[in-house]
Design an enzyme around this catalytic site. Structure first.
Site, PDB file in Angstrom:
ATOM      1  N   ARG A 175       0.829  -1.221   0.000  1.00 12.26           N
ATOM      2  CA  ARG A 175       0.000   0.000   0.000  1.00 12.26           C
ATOM      3  C   ARG A 175       0.860   1.267   0.000  1.00 12.26           C
ATOM      4  NH1 ARG A 175      -2.110  -3.869  -0.649  1.00 12.26           N
ATOM      5  NH2 ARG A 175      -3.929  -4.752   0.381  1.00 12.26           N
ATOM      6  N   SER A 198     -10.407  -0.670   4.366  1.00 12.81           N
ATOM      7  CA  SER A 198      -9.486  -0.792   5.507  1.00 12.81           C
ATOM      8  C   SER A 198      -8.954   0.590   5.859  1.00 12.81           C
ATOM      9  CB  SER A 198      -8.321  -1.718   5.164  1.00 12.81           C
ATOM     10  OG  SER A 198      -8.805  -3.035   5.022  1.00 12.81           O
ATOM     11  N   GLU A 206      -4.296   3.874   6.217  1.00 16.16           N
ATOM     12  CA  GLU A 206      -4.169   3.524   4.790  1.00 16.16           C
ATOM     13  C   GLU A 206      -4.936   4.566   3.973  1.00 16.16           C
ATOM     14  OE1 GLU A 206      -4.901  -0.591   3.722  1.00 16.16           O
ATOM     15  OE2 GLU A 206      -5.875   0.041   1.860  1.00 16.16           O
TER      16      GLU A 206
END
Ligand SMILES: Cc1cc2nc3c(=O)[nH]c(=O)nc-3n(C[C@H](O)[C@H](O)[C@H](O)COP(=O)(O)OP(=O)(O)OC[C@H]3O[C@@H](n4cnc5c(N)ncnc54)[C@H](O)[C@@H]3O)c2cc1C
Length: 306
Positions: free
Chosen positions: A179, A228, A298
């Protein structure tokens, strides 16, 4: 919303007519999966890459710029974004397949790429099926699921900079990790070339169905979220740490930690961006205090407080 082929306020005359759409004071709640956030001073939806190039040359050099895909990883604060948003969802939306290579526009939905690759009998793209963003967003985030990551399959990308210059870059120009993507320059993605592997169409389609079923079983659906919220720390899971702090169901205003998946924050209907950001901070503080781990978001948080 209006067609931008006429002049618009405050900017120097355009060298050529524009054919995208320009919206002033655009509500970004309508463009993000959390359905919260203030307005952008203006939002441009280009007709194509050439139109985008021409539009960018009309912007002042210091104009704040935000690239927007499907807004599925973005928390826009309630005070909005004091600049120009370039919204690519549904634009730059072509997919071309040549053998094992897919040329994909940045505005194409990830799910569409997974399905196109499967239909063409290619394997590798199935993980994209349940990621509710665009390819541009997936490139910016190195989106991934079920062991697959976007940049595992990228050969090259076409990018555009603030001056409207388009260039092709090999994947090796980018440092990528979980990520995380470190680009060589501040540019937007407009297209990517992926190379997948030969496979079997029926098997790939069945794999997509399985992955979507696994996702539906483990993630909350039906309420707006940003997916998320935190990255998983090395060797652990953000959801496990949040659950261990008994934060499932915890609520600030209209924002709530999902009962089904502790790393999801839901907008129960009345959340503001501030509720969500305060809940993010509360979770970080509790996980640090109780588990000794500093969770990193994130989701990208942009814009100004109300
Ligand atoms: C229910 C749900 C499930 C999810 N599941 C997953 C998952 O399994 N795996 C996963 O990785 N993510 C997941 N996500 C998060 C999200 O879908 C991904 O991060 C996705 O890649 C974001 O794409 P987007 O088009 O929505 O990007 P946006 O949210 O619009 O933007 C995200 C970031 O990318 C930048 N960006 C967007 N487009 C461009 C562009 N063309 N050029 C340059 N920068 C750009 C934006 O400026 C922003 O910083 C999930 C989200 C939700 C809501």
């Amino acid at each position: 919303m209006r067609n931008a082929s006429c002049r618009f306020g405050g900017y120097s005359p355009m060298s050529a007519a524009l054919s995208g759409t320009l919206q002033s004071q655009a509500s970004l709640a309508a463009y993000t999966s959390w359905r919260v956030g203030g307005t952008a001073r203006q939002l441009y939806r280009p007709a194509d890459a050439d139109d985008l190039r021409r539009f960018l040359t009309t912007l002042p050099v210091d104009e704040p710029l935000l690239w927007l895909g499907l807004g599925s990883n973005l928390l826009v604060r309630d005070g909005g974004f004091p600049g120009t948003v370039i919204a690519l969802q549904g634009r730059l939306a072509a997919i071309q397949i040549h053998g094992t290579e897919l040329q994909v526009g940045a505005g194409v939905a990830c799910a569409k790429v997974a399905r196109a690759a499967a239909r063409a009998g290619l394997t590798g793209a199935a993980f994209l099926a349940g990621i509710p963003g665009t390819i541009g967003g997936a490139l910016a985030m190195n989106a991934g699921a079920f062991g697959g990551e976007t940049w595992d399959w990228v050969q090259s990308v076409h990018t555009i900079n603030r001056e409207g210059q388009i260039q092709q870059r090999p994947a090796t120009d980018y440092h990528t990790a979980y990520r995380n993507v470190q680009p060589p320059a501040a540019e937007g993605f407009i297209r990517a070339a992926f190379r997948f592997q030969p496979g079997d169409a029926a098997q790939e389609q069945s794999k997509i169905r399985d992955l979507l079923a696994q996702r539906a079983a483990s993630q909350p659906t039906g309420k707006p979220s940003g997916g998320s919220t935190f990255r998983n720390p090395p060797g652990d899971f953000a959801a496990r740490l949040i659950e261990a702090c008994h934060l499932k169901g915890y609520r600030i205003g209209g924002a709530q930690v999902a009962a089904k998946h502790a790393n999801f924050i839901l907008n129960t209907g009345t959340a503001t961006a501030q509720d969500i950001e305060q809940l993010i901070q509360h979770i970080q503080a509790e996980v640090a205090r109780q588990q000794g781990v500093q969770l990193q978001p994130e989701v990208h948080i942009v814009g100004q407080p109300a």
